[in-house]
Write an enzyme that holds these catalytic residues in place. Structure first.
Site, PDB file in Angstrom:
ATOM      1  N   HIS A   7       0.829  -1.204   0.000  1.00  0.00           N
ATOM      2  CA  HIS A   7       0.000   0.000   0.000  1.00  0.00           C
ATOM      3  C   HIS A   7       0.868   1.261   0.000  1.00  0.00           C
ATOM      4  CE1 HIS A   7      -3.831  -2.118   0.765  1.00  0.00           C
ATOM      5  NE2 HIS A   7      -3.046  -2.981   1.402  1.00  0.00           N
ATOM      6  N   GLU A  53       4.789  -4.616 -12.083  1.00  0.00           N
ATOM      7  CA  GLU A  53       6.222  -4.525 -12.352  1.00  0.00           C
ATOM      8  C   GLU A  53       6.637  -5.547 -13.401  1.00  0.00           C
ATOM      9  OE1 GLU A  53       7.804  -2.825  -8.030  1.00  0.00           O
ATOM     10  OE2 GLU A  53       8.026  -4.953  -8.507  1.00  0.00           O
ATOM     11  N   GLN A  66      -5.483 -12.289  -4.711  1.00  0.00           N
ATOM     12  CA  GLN A  66      -4.486 -12.784  -5.651  1.00  0.00           C
ATOM     13  C   GLN A  66      -5.018 -13.844  -6.614  1.00  0.00           C
ATOM     14  OE1 GLN A  66      -1.245 -13.811  -3.014  1.00  0.00           O
ATOM     15  NE2 GLN A  66      -1.035 -11.691  -2.322  1.00  0.00           N
ATOM     16  N   SER A  77       3.541  -6.414  -7.758  1.00  0.00           N
ATOM     17  CA  SER A  77       4.476  -7.307  -8.435  1.00  0.00           C
ATOM     18  C   SER A  77       4.019  -7.600  -9.862  1.00  0.00           C
ATOM     19  CB  SER A  77       4.619  -8.621  -7.657  1.00  0.00           C
ATOM     20  OG  SER A  77       5.255  -8.414  -6.418  1.00  0.00           O
ATOM     21  N   ASP A 104      -6.415   5.037   0.784  1.00  0.00           N
ATOM     22  CA  ASP A 104      -6.391   3.833  -0.026  1.00  0.00           C
ATOM     23  C   ASP A 104      -7.552   2.914   0.344  1.00  0.00           C
ATOM     24  OD1 ASP A 104      -5.673   2.380   2.203  1.00  0.00           O
ATOM     25  OD2 ASP A 104      -3.756   1.670   1.419  1.00  0.00           O
ATOM     26  N   ALA A 127      -5.667 -12.880  -0.081  1.00  0.00           N
ATOM     27  CA  ALA A 127      -6.351 -11.630  -0.476  1.00  0.00           C
ATOM     28  C   ALA A 127      -7.022 -11.805  -1.843  1.00  0.00           C
ATOM     29  CB  ALA A 127      -5.370 -10.457  -0.455  1.00  0.00           C
TER      30      ALA A 127
END
Length: 480
Positions: free
Chosen positions: A18, A372, A389, A369, A114, A387
């Site tokens: 975050h 990126e 993912q 990630s 956020d 979460a």
């Protein structure tokens, strides 16, 4: 005297996933737009990685970091509380300290929080300033959460017991097995917190999402145009990503970069489960054997196993840990000397992914990630842990087609060594992985084009900046 440009107060939740995107967003506002930005960091038992990070960064003029005093959460967070519950309570209890900190500064003209920060909206309402959400995950998750209050009324029982995929207006249906962890048990506090924030999002003047048209065109269109979502109502949605970590001083990790320098181009599979991800001892053993059997050069950022808790280091990442020889299979380090490199606890991910020797990324599919990896054109093995993912993994494999997903053994809820060997070879093989590498580079080019002047993300952020400048002028006019 009023400032010449907006003063934006930004409140991230604890955790590197975050803090980094919110910090990078603040950097853009300060450097490209001349805004005054105050980034307020809630103080927790900060991880070593977070402490290291703040010591290593250089801040542009106009951006200031303010560490809030620790919030008193004693007795408020159960020992078995999930990440979502912990973050929500920490932010809620930090609101008074944020209010006091703002009173000591030039009052902000905009508040940005956020995903878990909506309880700070009360401060924006007291100050009569616009409030925005910076959504650090996907547009797909945002659409799901915007629709969640309606689902909460319409669906009886657990979502995981539904016979059909969950349907969000205008979006691709979500398979039950890819549901966000927090929504899999409606009796758990984490579900109540996600529902709480989802209801609060509609109060924002706008939502900035760390994604772009090139990654999620269908979902972004639904958030902007679908009549059902618009009726909720959904605030204006601004895809401004990908916003990823910019270059920072490298204080450690030089050894692994020197090792990469000696490897052939696109030959190394990089393995990392993010700052919070952990594996069980059994799964770690299978992963070690799978990497060894693949005979593929690997760079593995490893940390000790932690039972069945898949996010055990979320609040403690980067700390000292036992030597890998104590928990990897006997002889693994010796047998793979020269083939692979094991890096304890933390590695310089941006530098690793951008290195010419890196040809694949075995990742937990955290959104930072993922972004990126796409920006640096690296195909992925999608291995989600917690979460949202699993939802991210389905986007990468089924829609973007920039990743492969290993088959999980239902009886063990894990991935076996032969399957790990298979997917590593599939991604890294010159011929088998050719289409995947070509596809991720196509997506990369589309994403980078959106960030250029005149691109979709560039224009989206410019629109928000103009809104904030108009808001400042309006408030000045009212004062005068």
């Amino acid at each position: 005297m009023a400032t010449q440009n907006p003063h934006v107060a930004i409140l991230p939740s604890p955790g590197m996933g975050h803090i980094i995107p919110l910090l990078e967003f603040g950097k853009r506002l300060a450097t490209l737009n001349g805004f005054h930005v105050s980034l307020f960091i809630p103080t927790t038992d900060a991880s070593a990685a977070q402490s290291h990070f703040f010591r290593s960064i250089n801040l542009p003029q106009g951006l200031h970091i303010i560490h809030l005093p620790p919030a008193n959460v004693s007795g408020l967070i159960p020992t078995d509380a999930t990440i979502e519950t912990r973050l929500s309570i920490i932010i809620r209890e930090s609101v008074p300290t944020l209010r006091s900190a703002l009173a000591d500064l030039a009052l902000p003209t905009i508040l940005v929080v956020d995903i878990f920060g909506t309880d700070a909206f009360s401060i924006a309402e007291e100050l009569n300033i616009p409030k925005y959400v910076f959504f650090t995950s996907t547009a797909m998750l945002l659409a799901f959460l915007m629709y969640l209050p309606k689902l909460d009324v319409e669906v009886t029982g657990e979502y995981v017991h539904l016979q059909e995929p969950v349907r969000i207006p205008g979006c691709k249906p979500i398979k039950i097995e890819n549901l966000v962890d927090a929504l899999q048990d409606r009796k758990n506090d984490r579900y109540g917190w996600m529902l709480h924030h989802a209801r609060q999002y509609r109060m924002a003047q706008g939502i900035l999402v760390n994604t772009c048209e090139g990654l999620e065109p269908r979902t972004i269109k639904a958030l902007r145009e679908d009549p059902i979502l618009r009726k909720i109502p959904t605030p204006s949605v601004h895809p401004v990503g990908p916003i990823i970590q910019s270059e920072a001083p490298l204080l450690s990790g030089k050894d692994c970069l020197m090792w990469l320098d000696r490897q052939p181009d696109e030959s190394v599979i990089y393995v990392s489960f993010g700052s919070g991800g952990t594996l069980s001892a059994e799964q770690m053993t299978e992963l070690a054997w799978g990497l060894e059997l693949s005979r593929q050069p690997f760079l593995w950022v490893v940390r000790p196993p932690s039972g069945n808790e898949k996010s055990a280091t979320y609040f403690t990442s980067g700390g000292r840990c036992n030597h890998p020889s104590e928990y990897l299979p006997d002889g693994f380090l010796t047998r793979n000397r020269g083939i692979g490199l094991v890096v304890p606890s933390w590695g310089p991910q941006r530098e690793i992914l951008s290195h010419k020797a890196t040809g694949g990324f075995l990742t937990h599919c955290g959104w930072n990630s993922t972004l990126e990896s796409i920006v640096y054109g690296v195909p992925m093995i999608a291995w989600p842990l917690y979460a949202e993912q699993k939802l991210n993994a389905s986007t990468l494999t089924e829609e973007l087609k920039v990743a492969v997903r290993p088959i999980v053994l239902p009886e063990k809820e894990g991935v076996g060594r032969e399957e790990i060997k298979r997917v590593v070879r599939l991604v890294m093989d010159v011929e088998d992985g050719k289409a995947l590498r070509g596809r991720v580079k196509e997506v990369r080019d589309s994403v980078l084009k959106g960030l250029d002047e005149g691109g979709s993300s560039y224009n989206s952020l410019s629109h928000v900046v103009d809104e904030w400048k108009i808001s400042l002028q309006t408030s000045r006019g009212n004062v005068e």
